[in-house]
Design a protein around this motif. Structure first.
Motif, mmCIF file in Angstrom:
data_model
loop_
_atom_site.group_PDB
_atom_site.id
_atom_site.type_symbol
_atom_site.label_atom_id
_atom_site.label_comp_id
_atom_site.label_asym_id
_atom_site.label_seq_id
_atom_site.Cartn_x
_atom_site.Cartn_y
_atom_site.Cartn_z
ATOM 1 N N ARG A 1 2.623 -8.136 7.631
ATOM 2 C CA ARG A 1 0.382 -7.748 8.519
ATOM 3 C C ARG A 1 0.855 -8.982 9.837
ATOM 4 O O ARG A 1 0.599 -8.368 10.837
ATOM 5 N N ASP B 1 -6.594 -0.667 -6.104
ATOM 6 C CA ASP B 1 -5.949 -1.954 -5.396
ATOM 7 C C ASP B 1 -6.483 -3.438 -5.655
ATOM 8 O O ASP B 1 -8.488 -3.079 -5.552
ATOM 9 N N GLU C 1 0.894 -1.534 -0.367
ATOM 10 C CA GLU C 1 0.119 0.035 -0.097
ATOM 11 C C GLU C 1 0.996 1.152 -0.305
ATOM 12 O O GLU C 1 0.911 2.305 -0.394
#
Ligand SMILES: Nc1ncnc2c1ncn2[C@@H]1O[C@H](COP(=O)(O)OP(=O)(O)O)[C@@H](O)[C@H]1O
Ligand SMILES: [Mg+2]
Length: 409
Positions: free
Chosen positions: A230, A111, A47
């Motif tokens: 993540r 995205d 991102e």
């Protein structure tokens, strides 16, 4: 701008050359209007890249918008991106500008671009090629000057083969590809990232930062990290909150690392495949088949060992034997560095292998139940998908996808 200062400015941690290369490409392509396609597994840190590109480009004072194509319902996505005229569909009480009109002069980040419906892909291709588009329900051509950056965590080439993604659009988007490496291929950065997150959470929760013993570091570095950065971040947060002892041993750490069944799967199926086609019968059968083979191999190994051995009493908990079995079973995959494991862990892992079979069978029957539920809901509402979806507690789009996937009529 130097790569090092880009990292600093955008909070990017890591010294991996593959990461630096990705940043370098972003930096170089920023000044152009070329379309960029960012690929990488979920959680790898995609991102930030469109932001780097936008902020280093001459568009930096114009708008930047990130659109998650996977999160917008199929029925409204054309309208969100391209706008609509008043009365163009039920509920369109007002005309609406789409992102491609609003962001004129700026950058749009699409995205999860592989999730776009095919009809939207056609519109997108047109605006990329000509800078022109039509609002939904309008025949007036609108001009726009938008730079598109897209990202995907799916193997797009496979989506193309399955007829889910247009090849011409792929080539158009992929003018400049940027690949973000999975965390397991950036081993040098893992401990660095852990320390960064441990410090962040220490500050956030006002307590001393976590530290790892040497064995814990080895375990951390050799774990698969299917959820990439993540996942590392989430686990660091969990440990920060739950453990009162700040020095984390590998015994403590292992409790937080999901025992991924991927130990025996990843050679055949990339994680992406597995996630996206989990509902695909073929893959499940194949997985079951491979597990059966593993278990047969395991049985054979035990048999051979018991034949060879002159000690009559081979105990199942014998760590040497279990170690040997584990090595034999996982020999092909080599995904997990077994040297980081203790003897006690082998028991856990052999148990794991034995459990896989029943687990996969379970997910197969869950799938059957799901099909059954969908059929019943559809029957209850005379095939009205909207109502059936509501009843099932899923979006209409998900229902639509499942109907297609399971071939439910
Ligand atoms: N190099 C990095 N340094 C620090 N944090 C990172 C880095 N890369 C990713 N992150 C963090 O990891 C998480 C996942 O990143 P994200 O860009 O959302 O992944 P993706 O879009 O590829 O799924 C975010 O919280 C992000 O801030
Ligand atoms: Mg993302």
């Amino acid at each position: 701008m130097e790569i090092q200062s880009i990292k600093q400015r955008f909070g990017i941690i890591g010294n991996d050359p593959k990461l630096s290369r990705a940043i370098d490409i972003a930096r170089q392509v920023a000044a152009t209007d070329l379309t960029v396609l960012i690929t990488g597994e979920s959680g790898t840190g995609k991102e930030v890249f469109p932001q780097i590109i936008h902020h280093l480009s001459s568009r930096k004072h114009k708008s930047y918008i990130a659109v998650n194509c996977g999160a917008i319902p199929e029925g409204t996505i054309d309208s969100e991106l391209f706008g609509h005229e008043k009365g163009s569909f039920t509920g369109a009480h007002e005309a609406r500008k789409g992102y491609f009109e609003e962001v004129n002069g700026g950058t749009i980040f699409l995205d999860e671009v592989a999730e776009l419906p095919l009809s939207t892909q056609v519109r997108l291709l047109r605006v990329l090629e000509t800078g022109e588009f039509l609002k939904v329900g309008s025949s007036k051509v609108i001009k726009t000057d938008v730079r598109v950056i897209a990202a995907t965590n799916v193997q797009i080439t496979e989506a193309i083969q399955r007829g889910k993604f247009r090849q011409d659009l792929y080539y158009r988007l992929n003018s400049v590809p940027i690949q973000i490496p999975p965390l397991r291929d950036r081993k040098e950065d893992i401990h660095l990232l852990f320390r960064k997150f441990a410090n962040d959470f220490a500050e956030k929760y006002r307590m001393p930062a976590l530290q790892l013993t040497d064995e814990a570091v080895t375990l951390l570095i050799n774990y698969r990290w299917d959820g990439n950065i993540r996942q590392l971040k989430n686990i660091t947060e969990q440990i920060s909150i739950i453990e009162s002892e700040r020095l984390i041993t590998h015994q403590t750490l292992i409790k937080y690392l999901p025992k991924t069944t991927m130990v025996s799967l990843p050679v055949l199926y990339s994680k992406d495949d597995f996630n996206h086609d989990l509902t695909d019968r073929d893959i499940l059968y194949k997985v079951l088949w491979d597990m059966k083979k593993d278990i047969n191999d395991l049985k054979r190994t035990i048999f051979e060992l018991s034949q060879k051995s002159d000690t009559k009493h081979l105990q199942e908990s014998d760590p040497v034997l279990i170690k040997k079995i584990y090595h034999d079973v996982s020999n092909e995959t080599k995904d997990f560095d077994s040297s980081v494991l203790n003897d006690g862990d082998y028991e856990q892992i052999t148990e794991e292998v034995a459990n896989e079979n029943s687990r996969a069978e379970e997910s197969l029957s869950i799938q059957e139940k799901e099909i059954d539920l969908i059929k019943k809901a559809l029957a209850r509402y005379n095939g009205k998908r909207k109502l059936a979806a509501k009843d099932l507690g899923i979006s209409e789009r998900t229902l639509y996808r499942k109907i297609k996937e399971y071939d439910i009529s």
